[in-house]
Motif scaffolding. Structure first.
Motif, PDB file in Angstrom:
ATOM      1  N   THR A 181      53.894  40.179  34.375  1.00  0.00           N
ATOM      2  CA  THR A 181      52.476  39.880  34.151  1.00  0.00           C
ATOM      3  C   THR A 181      52.262  38.827  33.067  1.00  0.00           C
ATOM      4  O   THR A 181      51.136  38.612  32.634  1.00  0.00           O
TER       5      THR A 181
ATOM      6  N   ARG B  31      54.090  38.134  44.051  1.00  0.00           N
ATOM      7  CA  ARG B  31      52.822  37.411  44.002  1.00  0.00           C
ATOM      8  C   ARG B  31      51.773  38.156  43.181  1.00  0.00           C
ATOM      9  O   ARG B  31      51.015  37.550  42.413  1.00  0.00           O
ATOM     10  N   HIS B  32      51.713  39.470  43.316  1.00  0.00           N
ATOM     11  CA  HIS B  32      50.697  40.245  42.604  1.00  0.00           C
ATOM     12  C   HIS B  32      50.933  40.195  41.095  1.00  0.00           C
ATOM     13  O   HIS B  32      49.979  40.127  40.304  1.00  0.00           O
TER      14      HIS B  32
ATOM     15  N   LEU C 165      52.333  37.657  39.530  1.00  0.00           N
ATOM     16  CA  LEU C 165      51.969  36.309  39.106  1.00  0.00           C
ATOM     17  C   LEU C 165      50.461  36.125  39.005  1.00  0.00           C
ATOM     18  O   LEU C 165      49.971  35.433  38.105  1.00  0.00           O
ATOM     19  N   ASP C 166      49.721  36.730  39.916  1.00  0.00           N
ATOM     20  CA  ASP C 166      48.262  36.636  39.843  1.00  0.00           C
ATOM     21  C   ASP C 166      47.759  37.199  38.513  1.00  0.00           C
ATOM     22  O   ASP C 166      46.864  36.626  37.868  1.00  0.00           O
ATOM     23  N   LYS C 167      48.332  38.327  38.103  1.00  0.00           N
ATOM     24  CA  LYS C 167      47.932  38.919  36.827  1.00  0.00           C
ATOM     25  C   LYS C 167      48.384  38.058  35.656  1.00  0.00           C
ATOM     26  O   LYS C 167      47.687  37.949  34.637  1.00  0.00           O
TER      27      LYS C 167
ATOM     28  N   VAL D 253      48.703  34.759  35.641  1.00  0.00           N
ATOM     29  CA  VAL D 253      47.808  33.600  35.562  1.00  0.00           C
ATOM     30  C   VAL D 253      46.505  33.966  34.869  1.00  0.00           C
ATOM     31  O   VAL D 253      46.003  33.233  34.006  1.00  0.00           O
ATOM     32  N   ARG D 254      45.955  35.135  35.214  1.00  0.00           N
ATOM     33  CA  ARG D 254      44.709  35.568  34.571  1.00  0.00           C
ATOM     34  C   ARG D 254      44.926  35.837  33.076  1.00  0.00           C
ATOM     35  O   ARG D 254      44.052  35.549  32.249  1.00  0.00           O
TER      36      ARG D 254
ATOM     37  N   GLN E  19      55.955  31.015  41.892  1.00  0.00           N
ATOM     38  CA  GLN E  19      56.555  32.086  42.671  1.00  0.00           C
ATOM     39  C   GLN E  19      57.895  31.584  43.207  1.00  0.00           C
ATOM     40  O   GLN E  19      57.943  30.618  43.984  1.00  0.00           O
TER      41      GLN E  19
ATOM     42  N   GLU F 173      46.375  44.860  33.283  1.00  0.00           N
ATOM     43  CA  GLU F 173      45.535  45.121  34.445  1.00  0.00           C
ATOM     44  C   GLU F 173      46.184  46.215  35.296  1.00  0.00           C
ATOM     45  O   GLU F 173      47.241  46.003  35.880  1.00  0.00           O
TER      46      GLU F 173
END
Length: 243
Positions: free
Chosen positions: A45, A66-67, A69-71, A73-74, A87, A198
């Motif tokens: 994360t 991917r999940h 990486l999304d966290k 980035v945020r 990724q 998150e």
């Protein structure tokens, strides 16, 4: 859902012995100068990647999930730091050869075909570049049943002793191979307050998640006394040249 999906949904970005506190202690001990190009492999994360960026480094961070990486980035947006997230797989790093000063890894290589991953770490490092890798190691007797269970649940592909890891690093072209930290037990994972964590709250009551948590506890109770961890450091020889 597998173990890594579980970590991603729970927002756990420091799933290694000692947690994020151990990461900070390791970075303090390394005393890395600012201004380095650091590649974090398996960034989760993004907590460590963002910290490295705040220290004035150019940070590239990769993860296969991917999940996660999304966290990550945020998190970087909230912390207002510049991190390049990609990724990618540790065995096929999307970077040119001889590009980074430091490759930083915590609990990733054991989940990969180690020959390919170690070769990639060496490839992307500049001559004289530093590898730092914290991994689970074998500290007791290994059985076929133990290996099969750990692979099935966690996805662990290789479980070896400290001596074997040092031999593998040297065989992959690294020099100055050393053990920065070592423990014959996994110890307790640090519980660190992460204000930007998150958690996908709807997963907490999921029966599959609860069953996986129970299985995790059972495996650690059964095999924990045979597992430890070590932090390895190594360098690419200065005379190394791009192939």
């Amino acid at each position: 859902m597998d173990y890594h999906d579980l970590l991603a949904r729970l927002g756990e970005g420091s799933a290694h012995p000692g947690g994020f506190s151990a990461t900070m202690q390791l970075l303090d001990a390394l005393s890395l100068p600012a201004g380095l190009h650091v590649l974090e492999i398996g960034c989760g994360t993004g907590r460590t990647a963002c910290h490295l960026a705040r220290q004035g480094n150019q940070v590239t961070a990769i993860d296969l999930h991917r999940h996660m990486l999304d966290k990550a980035v945020r998190r970087a947006r909230k912390e207002r730091v510049d991190v390049r997230f990609i990724q990618a797989d540790a065995t096929a790093l999307p970077l040119p050869s001889n590009r980074v000063d430091v490759v930083f890894i915590e609990s990733v290589t054991i989940f990969t075909p180690w020959r390919k991953s170690l070769s990639e770490y060496a490839r992307v490092l500049k001559p004289g570049g530093l590898l730092v890798d914290r991994e689970m190691v074998l500290s007791g007797r290994k059985t076929e049943l133990m290996s099969r269970r750990l692979r099935r649940f966690y996805g662990i592909r290789t479980l070896a002793t400290v001596a074997t890891w040092k031999k593998r690093l040297r065989g992959s072209g690294f020099s100055n191979v050393a053990v920065k930290e070592q423990s014959r037990t996994m110890g307790k994972w640090g519980v660190d307050h992460d204000p930007l964590r998150e958690i996908d709250m709807n997963w907490l009551e999921d029966e599959q998640v609860q069953q996986m948590s129970r299985t995790n506890d059972q495996l650690l109770m059964r095999y924990g006394n045979r597992l430890g961890y070590a932090v390895f450091t190594a360098r690419v020889p200065v005379e190394a040249e791009a192939k």
